[in-house]
Scaffold this motif. Structure first.
Motif, PDB file in Angstrom:
ATOM      1  N   ARG A  27       0.839  -1.197   0.000  1.00  0.00           N
ATOM      2  CA  ARG A  27       0.000   0.000   0.000  1.00  0.00           C
ATOM      3  C   ARG A  27       0.873   1.245   0.000  1.00  0.00           C
ATOM      4  N   ASN A  28       0.621   2.134  -0.967  1.00  0.00           N
ATOM      5  CA  ASN A  28       1.205   3.477  -0.974  1.00  0.00           C
ATOM      6  C   ASN A  28       0.132   4.451  -0.489  1.00  0.00           C
ATOM      7  N   GLN A  29       0.413   5.123   0.594  1.00  0.00           N
ATOM      8  CA  GLN A  29      -0.579   5.991   1.224  1.00  0.00           C
ATOM      9  C   GLN A  29      -0.096   7.440   1.254  1.00  0.00           C
ATOM     10  N   LYS A  30      -1.017   8.342   0.900  1.00  0.00           N
ATOM     11  CA  LYS A  30      -0.773   9.777   1.033  1.00  0.00           C
ATOM     12  C   LYS A  30      -1.885  10.338   1.903  1.00  0.00           C
ATOM     13  N   ARG A  31      -1.516  10.936   3.011  1.00  0.00           N
ATOM     14  CA  ARG A  31      -2.510  11.392   3.984  1.00  0.00           C
ATOM     15  C   ARG A  31      -2.297  12.862   4.311  1.00  0.00           C
ATOM     16  N   THR A  32      -3.365  13.637   4.190  1.00  0.00           N
ATOM     17  CA  THR A  32      -3.381  15.027   4.638  1.00  0.00           C
ATOM     18  C   THR A  32      -4.265  15.095   5.865  1.00  0.00           C
ATOM     19  N   ARG A  33      -3.743  15.578   6.972  1.00  0.00           N
ATOM     20  CA  ARG A  33      -4.497  15.585   8.222  1.00  0.00           C
ATOM     21  C   ARG A  33      -4.277  16.883   8.969  1.00  0.00           C
ATOM     22  N   GLN A  34      -5.163  17.130   9.920  1.00  0.00           N
ATOM     23  CA  GLN A  34      -4.986  18.270  10.820  1.00  0.00           C
ATOM     24  C   GLN A  34      -3.738  18.054  11.665  1.00  0.00           C
ATOM     25  N   ASP A  35      -2.975  19.127  11.879  1.00  0.00           N
ATOM     26  CA  ASP A  35      -1.744  19.052  12.668  1.00  0.00           C
ATOM     27  C   ASP A  35      -1.634  20.307  13.519  1.00  0.00           C
ATOM     28  N   LEU A  36      -2.117  20.202  14.749  1.00  0.00           N
ATOM     29  CA  LEU A  36      -2.034  21.321  15.687  1.00  0.00           C
ATOM     30  C   LEU A  36      -0.673  21.337  16.371  1.00  0.00           C
ATOM     31  N   GLY A  37      -0.245  22.528  16.778  1.00  0.00           N
ATOM     32  CA  GLY A  37       1.030  22.621  17.478  1.00  0.00           C
ATOM     33  C   GLY A  37       1.177  23.944  18.203  1.00  0.00           C
ATOM     34  N   TYR A  38       2.221  24.041  19.006  1.00  0.00           N
ATOM     35  CA  TYR A  38       2.470  25.232  19.819  1.00  0.00           C
ATOM     36  C   TYR A  38       3.671  26.003  19.284  1.00  0.00           C
ATOM     37  N   GLU A  39       3.475  27.313  19.156  1.00  0.00           N
ATOM     38  CA  GLU A  39       4.583  28.243  18.981  1.00  0.00           C
ATOM     39  C   GLU A  39       4.753  28.940  20.325  1.00  0.00           C
ATOM     40  N   GLY A  40       5.814  28.579  21.017  1.00  0.00           N
ATOM     41  CA  GLY A  40       5.905  28.977  22.422  1.00  0.00           C
ATOM     42  C   GLY A  40       4.893  28.148  23.196  1.00  0.00           C
ATOM     43  N   ASN A  41       3.969  28.829  23.893  1.00  0.00           N
ATOM     44  CA  ASN A  41       2.894  28.109  24.580  1.00  0.00           C
ATOM     45  C   ASN A  41       1.528  28.454  23.995  1.00  0.00           C
ATOM     46  N   ARG A  42       1.499  28.909  22.728  1.00  0.00           N
ATOM     47  CA  ARG A  42       0.263  29.309  22.062  1.00  0.00           C
ATOM     48  C   ARG A  42      -0.090  28.306  20.961  1.00  0.00           C
TER      49      ARG A  42
ATOM     50  N   GLN B 106      -1.635  26.666  17.643  1.00  0.00           N
ATOM     51  CA  GLN B 106      -1.811  27.132  16.263  1.00  0.00           C
ATOM     52  C   GLN B 106      -2.474  26.032  15.430  1.00  0.00           C
ATOM     53  N   ASN B 107      -3.261  26.459  14.432  1.00  0.00           N
ATOM     54  CA  ASN B 107      -3.831  25.514  13.474  1.00  0.00           C
ATOM     55  C   ASN B 107      -2.795  25.152  12.413  1.00  0.00           C
ATOM     56  N   GLY B 108      -2.999  23.997  11.810  1.00  0.00           N
ATOM     57  CA  GLY B 108      -2.134  23.599  10.714  1.00  0.00           C
ATOM     58  C   GLY B 108      -2.561  22.265  10.134  1.00  0.00           C
ATOM     59  N   THR B 109      -2.030  21.952   8.978  1.00  0.00           N
ATOM     60  CA  THR B 109      -2.217  20.641   8.357  1.00  0.00           C
ATOM     61  C   THR B 109      -0.854  20.120   7.917  1.00  0.00           C
ATOM     62  N   ILE B 110      -0.793  18.831   7.682  1.00  0.00           N
ATOM     63  CA  ILE B 110       0.443  18.204   7.241  1.00  0.00           C
ATOM     64  C   ILE B 110       0.096  17.093   6.260  1.00  0.00           C
ATOM     65  N   THR B 111       0.933  16.895   5.252  1.00  0.00           N
ATOM     66  CA  THR B 111       0.760  15.813   4.287  1.00  0.00           C
ATOM     67  C   THR B 111       1.906  14.824   4.444  1.00  0.00           C
ATOM     68  N   GLU B 112       1.554  13.558   4.612  1.00  0.00           N
ATOM     69  CA  GLU B 112       2.531  12.511   4.851  1.00  0.00           C
ATOM     70  C   GLU B 112       2.358  11.401   3.821  1.00  0.00           C
ATOM     71  N   SER B 113       3.456  10.765   3.457  1.00  0.00           N
ATOM     72  CA  SER B 113       3.420   9.623   2.541  1.00  0.00           C
ATOM     73  C   SER B 113       4.058   8.429   3.226  1.00  0.00           C
ATOM     74  N   ASP B 114       3.519   7.252   2.899  1.00  0.00           N
ATOM     75  CA  ASP B 114       4.007   6.042   3.561  1.00  0.00           C
ATOM     76  C   ASP B 114       3.791   4.847   2.642  1.00  0.00           C
ATOM     77  N   ARG B 115       4.648   3.851   2.757  1.00  0.00           N
ATOM     78  CA  ARG B 115       4.486   2.586   2.059  1.00  0.00           C
ATOM     79  C   ARG B 115       4.520   1.465   3.088  1.00  0.00           C
ATOM     80  N   SER B 116       3.585   0.521   2.976  1.00  0.00           N
ATOM     81  CA  SER B 116       3.495  -0.525   3.980  1.00  0.00           C
ATOM     82  C   SER B 116       3.030  -1.832   3.355  1.00  0.00           C
ATOM     83  N   VAL B 117       3.265  -2.918   4.075  1.00  0.00           N
ATOM     84  CA  VAL B 117       2.750  -4.227   3.676  1.00  0.00           C
ATOM     85  C   VAL B 117       1.256  -4.272   3.972  1.00  0.00           C
ATOM     86  N   LEU B 118       0.478  -4.834   3.053  1.00  0.00           N
ATOM     87  CA  LEU B 118      -0.970  -4.882   3.178  1.00  0.00           C
ATOM     88  C   LEU B 118      -1.439  -6.323   3.257  1.00  0.00           C
TER      89      LEU B 118
END
Length: 250
Positions: free
Chosen positions: A210-225, A227-239
């Motif tokens: 399986r070749n997978q491309k995933r776009t998901r929500q990715d929240l994070g902190y700048e300092g202690n605040r 922030q919204n964000g998204t990230i796109t990840e790719s992966d290959r795995s045994v199915l």
């Protein structure tokens, strides 16, 4: 996109082929007792909807040793709603953890729960597949077979964004990050199909990649605040693949 157009064109071609019917004369070696041998099967999985997907597949016999199968369908919220349903679907389609805590785009990453249904709404996606099926005996589309399968599946969801600049997490129910998972699978199935005059059923197991491309929500902190964000990840795995199908011959 090229994969989608290729699968759709093959599906249309094989559907047009189904308009021809082979006739067996009385007295010949017919595989059915009827004089009209049924070359086509429309089939589906009776349990896929539980896990949030439902394909409709069409099989056409080409020779005694070869058939071709094409499928199209939808992905949607699992019947097993909530975290349990999402987790089961995830374990079947892309084995892994449900927490993502290692994003490098933030000073301090927030551990995103990629299946939490309290702030996520599942949207309709789709799946397409094409497969030549090689039969071990000369019984046409009955008995044991081996089948390489090319399959494309998408899952979509909307995840509520957060109010930025705060130290705590506060969701906004009217603003969303669009998420998607796109799986391109190549898997080899081994299976067995039983026929009668009208109804068919089969089981199969499979192994592939399986070749997978995933776009998901990715929240994070700048300092202690936060922030919204998204990230796109790719992966290959045994199915690992398995399932059952029931069908109607015509």
């Amino acid at each position: 996109m090229r994969t989608i157009l290729f699968i759709i064109s093959l599906f249309i071609s094989f559907s047009l082929m189904a308009q021809k019917t082979r006739v067996i004369e009385f007295g010949s070696d017919s595989k059915d007792s009827d004089n009209e041998y049924k070359l086509n099967i429309v089939k589906t999985s009776p349990v896929s909807f539980i896990f949030g997907k439902q394909p409709i597949e069409f099989e056409r016999e080409l020779t005694d040793y070869l058939s071709v199968q094409a499928g199209i369908g939808l992905t949607f919220p699992a019947v097993l709603s909530g975290t349990t349903g999402g987790l089961i679907s995830y374990l079947i389609d892309s084995a892994g953890e449900t927490q993502e805590c290692n994003s490098e785009q933030w000073t301090n990453d927030y551990c995103d729960d990629i299946f939490d249904p309290s702030f996520r709404k599942t949207k309709l996606g789709f799946n397409l597949s094409i497969s030549p099926r090689l039969w071990f005996s000369s019984d046409g589309i009955e008995g044991s077979y081996i089948a390489p399968v090319l399959r494309y599946i998408t899952y979509r969801s909307d995840a509520e964004r957060v109010i930025e600049g705060q130290s705590q997490i506060t969701r906004t129910p009217d603003s969303f990050d669009k998420e998607s998972t796109k799986n391109t699978d190549f898997v080899v199935h081994y299976g067995y199909q039983w026929l009668n005059d009208a109804i068919t059923w089969e089981y199969f197991v499979g192994l592939g990649v399986r070749n997978q491309k995933r776009t998901r929500q990715d929240l994070g902190y700048e300092g202690n605040r936060i922030q919204n964000g998204t990230i796109t990840e790719s992966d290959r795995s045994v199915l690992y693949d398995f399932g059952i199908r029931v069908g109607f011959r015509f």
